[in-house]
Design an enzyme around this catalytic site. Sequence first.
Site, PDB file in Angstrom:
ATOM      1  N   TYR A   1       6.925  10.941 -28.355  1.00 29.76           N
ATOM      2  CA  TYR A   1       5.909  10.779 -29.415  1.00 29.76           C
ATOM      3  C   TYR A   1       4.620  11.503 -29.007  1.00 29.76           C
ATOM      4  O   TYR A   1       4.038  12.253 -29.792  1.00 29.76           O
ATOM      5  CB  TYR A   1       5.677   9.288 -29.613  1.00 29.76           C
ATOM      6  CG  TYR A   1       4.616   8.892 -30.602  1.00 29.76           C
ATOM      7  CD1 TYR A   1       4.917   8.749 -31.950  1.00 29.76           C
ATOM      8  CD2 TYR A   1       3.310   8.611 -30.183  1.00 29.76           C
ATOM      9  CE1 TYR A   1       3.952   8.348 -32.861  1.00 29.76           C
ATOM     10  CE2 TYR A   1       2.340   8.215 -31.086  1.00 29.76           C
ATOM     11  CZ  TYR A   1       2.661   8.083 -32.424  1.00 29.76           C
ATOM     12  OH  TYR A   1       1.698   7.693 -33.321  1.00 29.76           O
TER      13      TYR A   1
ATOM     14  N   ASN B   1       1.489  13.166 -42.631  1.00 27.57           N
ATOM     15  CA  ASN B   1       1.284  11.854 -41.984  1.00 27.57           C
ATOM     16  C   ASN B   1       2.587  11.184 -41.557  1.00 27.57           C
ATOM     17  O   ASN B   1       2.586  10.342 -40.661  1.00 27.57           O
ATOM     18  CB  ASN B   1       0.518  10.952 -42.982  1.00 27.57           C
ATOM     19  CG  ASN B   1       0.653   9.481 -42.663  1.00 27.57           C
ATOM     20  OD1 ASN B   1      -0.036   8.961 -41.785  1.00 27.57           O
ATOM     21  ND2 ASN B   1       1.558   8.791 -43.364  1.00 27.57           N
TER      22      ASN B   1
ATOM     23  N   VAL C   1      10.957  14.315 -44.168  1.00 24.50           N
ATOM     24  CA  VAL C   1      10.102  15.472 -43.847  1.00 24.50           C
ATOM     25  C   VAL C   1      10.716  16.414 -42.817  1.00 24.50           C
ATOM     26  O   VAL C   1      10.239  17.533 -42.644  1.00 24.50           O
ATOM     27  CB  VAL C   1       8.696  15.038 -43.358  1.00 24.50           C
ATOM     28  CG1 VAL C   1       7.917  14.353 -44.457  1.00 24.50           C
ATOM     29  CG2 VAL C   1       8.761  14.200 -42.093  1.00 24.50           C
TER      30      VAL C   1
ATOM     31  N   SER D   1      -2.550  11.533 -33.025  1.00 26.78           N
ATOM     32  CA  SER D   1      -2.730  10.199 -32.428  1.00 26.78           C
ATOM     33  C   SER D   1      -3.555  10.347 -31.147  1.00 26.78           C
ATOM     34  O   SER D   1      -3.528  11.410 -30.501  1.00 26.78           O
ATOM     35  CB  SER D   1      -1.361   9.621 -32.058  1.00 26.78           C
ATOM     36  OG  SER D   1      -1.502   8.482 -31.225  1.00 26.78           O
TER      37      SER D   1
ATOM     38  N   ALA E   1       4.274  13.920 -26.922  1.00 23.69           N
ATOM     39  CA  ALA E   1       4.508  15.373 -26.923  1.00 23.69           C
ATOM     40  C   ALA E   1       4.430  15.924 -28.338  1.00 23.69           C
ATOM     41  O   ALA E   1       3.807  16.974 -28.585  1.00 23.69           O
ATOM     42  CB  ALA E   1       5.880  15.674 -26.311  1.00 23.69           C
TER      43      ALA E   1
ATOM     44  N   ILE F   1      -4.155   1.158 -35.128  1.00 23.08           N
ATOM     45  CA  ILE F   1      -4.363   0.858 -36.546  1.00 23.08           C
ATOM     46  C   ILE F   1      -3.309  -0.152 -36.964  1.00 23.08           C
ATOM     47  O   ILE F   1      -2.105   0.056 -36.712  1.00 23.08           O
ATOM     48  CB  ILE F   1      -4.211   2.131 -37.415  1.00 23.08           C
ATOM     49  CG1 ILE F   1      -5.047   3.286 -36.845  1.00 23.08           C
ATOM     50  CG2 ILE F   1      -4.566   1.824 -38.869  1.00 23.08           C
ATOM     51  CD1 ILE F   1      -6.529   3.056 -36.784  1.00 23.08           C
TER      52      ILE F   1
ATOM     53  N   ARG G   1       3.371   3.651 -47.514  1.00 25.45           N
ATOM     54  CA  ARG G   1       2.713   2.465 -46.943  1.00 25.45           C
ATOM     55  C   ARG G   1       1.791   2.909 -45.793  1.00 25.45           C
ATOM     56  O   ARG G   1       1.688   4.102 -45.488  1.00 25.45           O
ATOM     57  CB  ARG G   1       3.765   1.480 -46.435  1.00 25.45           C
ATOM     58  CG  ARG G   1       4.534   1.989 -45.228  1.00 25.45           C
ATOM     59  CD  ARG G   1       5.611   1.028 -44.752  1.00 25.45           C
ATOM     60  NE  ARG G   1       6.002   1.368 -43.391  1.00 25.45           N
ATOM     61  CZ  ARG G   1       7.022   0.815 -42.751  1.00 25.45           C
ATOM     62  NH1 ARG G   1       7.753  -0.110 -43.345  1.00 25.45           N
ATOM     63  NH2 ARG G   1       7.308   1.173 -41.507  1.00 25.45           N
TER      64      ARG G   1
HETATM   65  N1  LIG Z   1      -0.600   2.739 -36.699  1.00 26.43           N
HETATM   66  C1  LIG Z   1      -1.138   3.289 -35.625  1.00 26.43           C
HETATM   67  O1  LIG Z   1      -1.706   2.602 -34.757  1.00 26.43           O
HETATM   68  C2  LIG Z   1      -1.094   4.781 -35.434  1.00 26.43           C
HETATM   69  C3  LIG Z   1      -1.850   5.340 -34.396  1.00 26.43           C
HETATM   70  C4  LIG Z   1      -1.843   6.715 -34.223  1.00 26.43           C
HETATM   71  C5  LIG Z   1      -1.095   7.515 -35.062  1.00 26.43           C
HETATM   72  N2  LIG Z   1      -0.356   6.949 -36.061  1.00 26.43           N
HETATM   73  C6  LIG Z   1       0.411   7.853 -36.924  1.00 26.43           C
HETATM   74  O2  LIG Z   1       0.063   7.638 -38.270  1.00 26.43           O
HETATM   75  C7  LIG Z   1       1.187   7.954 -39.092  1.00 26.43           C
HETATM   76  C8  LIG Z   1       1.463   6.788 -40.020  1.00 26.43           C
HETATM   77  O3  LIG Z   1       1.800   5.647 -39.248  1.00 26.43           O
HETATM   78  P1  LIG Z   1       1.702   4.172 -39.817  1.00 26.43           P
HETATM   79  O4  LIG Z   1       1.136   3.338 -38.746  1.00 26.43           O
HETATM   80  O5  LIG Z   1       1.077   4.154 -41.160  1.00 26.43           O
HETATM   81  O6  LIG Z   1       3.274   3.822 -39.909  1.00 26.43           O
HETATM   82  P2  LIG Z   1       4.142   3.193 -41.091  1.00 26.43           P
HETATM   83  O7  LIG Z   1       5.509   2.997 -40.528  1.00 26.43           O
HETATM   84  O8  LIG Z   1       3.449   2.031 -41.705  1.00 26.43           O
HETATM   85  O9  LIG Z   1       4.160   4.392 -42.137  1.00 26.43           O
HETATM   86  C9  LIG Z   1       4.831   5.582 -41.853  1.00 26.43           C
HETATM   87  C10 LIG Z   1       5.463   6.070 -43.122  1.00 26.43           C
HETATM   88  O10 LIG Z   1       6.149   7.302 -42.829  1.00 26.43           O
HETATM   89  C11 LIG Z   1       7.421   7.235 -43.436  1.00 26.43           C
HETATM   90  N3  LIG Z   1       8.372   8.087 -42.736  1.00 26.43           N
HETATM   91  C12 LIG Z   1       8.880   7.917 -41.484  1.00 26.43           C
HETATM   92  N4  LIG Z   1       9.756   8.882 -41.201  1.00 26.43           N
HETATM   93  C13 LIG Z   1       9.813   9.694 -42.301  1.00 26.43           C
HETATM   94  C14 LIG Z   1      10.531  10.864 -42.616  1.00 26.43           C
HETATM   95  N5  LIG Z   1      11.406  11.402 -41.758  1.00 26.43           N
HETATM   96  N6  LIG Z   1      10.333  11.458 -43.813  1.00 26.43           N
HETATM   97  C15 LIG Z   1       9.467  10.905 -44.723  1.00 26.43           C
HETATM   98  N7  LIG Z   1       8.759   9.793 -44.470  1.00 26.43           N
HETATM   99  C16 LIG Z   1       8.926   9.187 -43.276  1.00 26.43           C
HETATM  100  C17 LIG Z   1       7.820   5.766 -43.340  1.00 26.43           C
HETATM  101  O11 LIG Z   1       8.852   5.447 -44.252  1.00 26.43           O
HETATM  102  C18 LIG Z   1       6.512   5.083 -43.657  1.00 26.43           C
HETATM  103  O12 LIG Z   1       6.324   4.871 -45.035  1.00 26.43           O
HETATM  104  C19 LIG Z   1       2.341   8.272 -38.154  1.00 26.43           C
HETATM  105  O13 LIG Z   1       2.447   9.670 -38.001  1.00 26.43           O
HETATM  106  C20 LIG Z   1       1.915   7.622 -36.861  1.00 26.43           C
HETATM  107  O14 LIG Z   1       2.489   8.236 -35.744  1.00 26.43           O
HETATM  108  C21 LIG Z   1      -0.327   5.600 -36.260  1.00 26.43           C
END
Ligand SMILES: NC(=O)c1ccc[n+]([C@@H]2O[C@H](COP(=O)([O-])OP(=O)(O)OC[C@H]3O[C@@H](n4cnc5c(N)ncnc54)[C@H](O)[C@@H]3O)[C@@H](O)[C@H]2O)c1
Length: 253
Positions: A161, A92, A66, A144, A163, A193, A18
């Site tokens: 986070y 990701n 992961v 990020s 770090a 996002i 997702r």
């Molecule tokens: N949404 C934002 O504003 C934003 C901003 C900066 C960085 N990010 C980074 O982008 C990435 C995706 O975030 P998102 O907003 O789509 O979040 P999200 O929660 O919608 O998606 C993250 C996905 O990672 C999976 N996941 C989590 N832990 C896991 C693990 N141990 N093993 C396998 N899968 C795992 C979750 O099940 C989920 O499907 C993350 O690394 C997040 O830190 C997000």
Amino acid sequence: MNKRNHGNSVAVVTGGARGIGLGCAKALVTKGFDIVLVDVLDEELKRSTATLAAKGVHAESFMADVSLFERAQEVVDDILTRYESIDVLVNNAGTPMPKGLLDISEAEWDRTINVHLKGCFNWSRAVVPSMLRSGSGRIVNISSISAYSGGVTRAVSKFAYAAAKAGILGMTRSLAKELGPSITVNAVCPGAIKTELTGKMLDERSAEFTEGISLQRLGTPEDIGEVVAFLASVEPNFINGQAITVDGFQWIT
Ligand SMILES: NC(=O)c1ccc[n+]([C@@H]2O[C@H](COP(=O)([O-])OP(=O)(O)OC[C@H]3O[C@@H](n4cnc5c(N)ncnc54)[C@H](O)[C@@H]3O)[C@@H](O)[C@H]2O)c1
């Protein structure tokens, strides 16, 4: 050997069930990649894999945390029974840890580092040998803007986070040196996002956030996917070791 030959390259996206990971997978599909999604969410994985497969590429998925190297190696070995090599890895997968220094437990600190930072190590370590054998590969790590800002607000500390995300930038630059010339390693730093991870918080504070973003809107998984797909394709031959911020120019810190 009975390997799949669609003529397509294959991309592995962790956390691809997702959000931003799925946005990356969708953008890679439009570039003709076959897709392997890796996640811990069974139902979402099945649904997203079916959505991608409906676009005419081969899509498959694996349940994997992961933070576990052994599982990464198992999945990669399985993929390589069907594909000659893995061409693209998008690291990701991630989960937030909005706790300050005095509230966080040692286990929560470890978990944050293990999912975000060690997750990048685990999957890079498992995938890179096949990229080196084939002589090419693209790794894109999702960091990020928190890696720079330390977190979006003072009220909600995200130091573990931040770090982990800053660590990903160091790893990106170092691996870019180590793995050139055949493999490029770059990072993308998303701003705010709208995804399942941030949805509620961003809904509640949408006006505050968009006010501090030059483009006056929140980002979408597609905004990140487009940049990741560009970095993952063969065309950017001279971009390596970089971190690209994709945040609409956000100055709320
Ligand atoms: N949404 C934002 O504003 C934003 C901003 C900066 C960085 N990010 C980074 O982008 C990435 C995706 O975030 P998102 O907003 O789509 O979040 P999200 O929660 O919608 O998606 C993250 C996905 O990672 C999976 N996941 C989590 N832990 C896991 C693990 N141990 N093993 C396998 N899968 C795992 C979750 O099940 C989920 O499907 C993350 O690394 C997040 O830190 C997000």
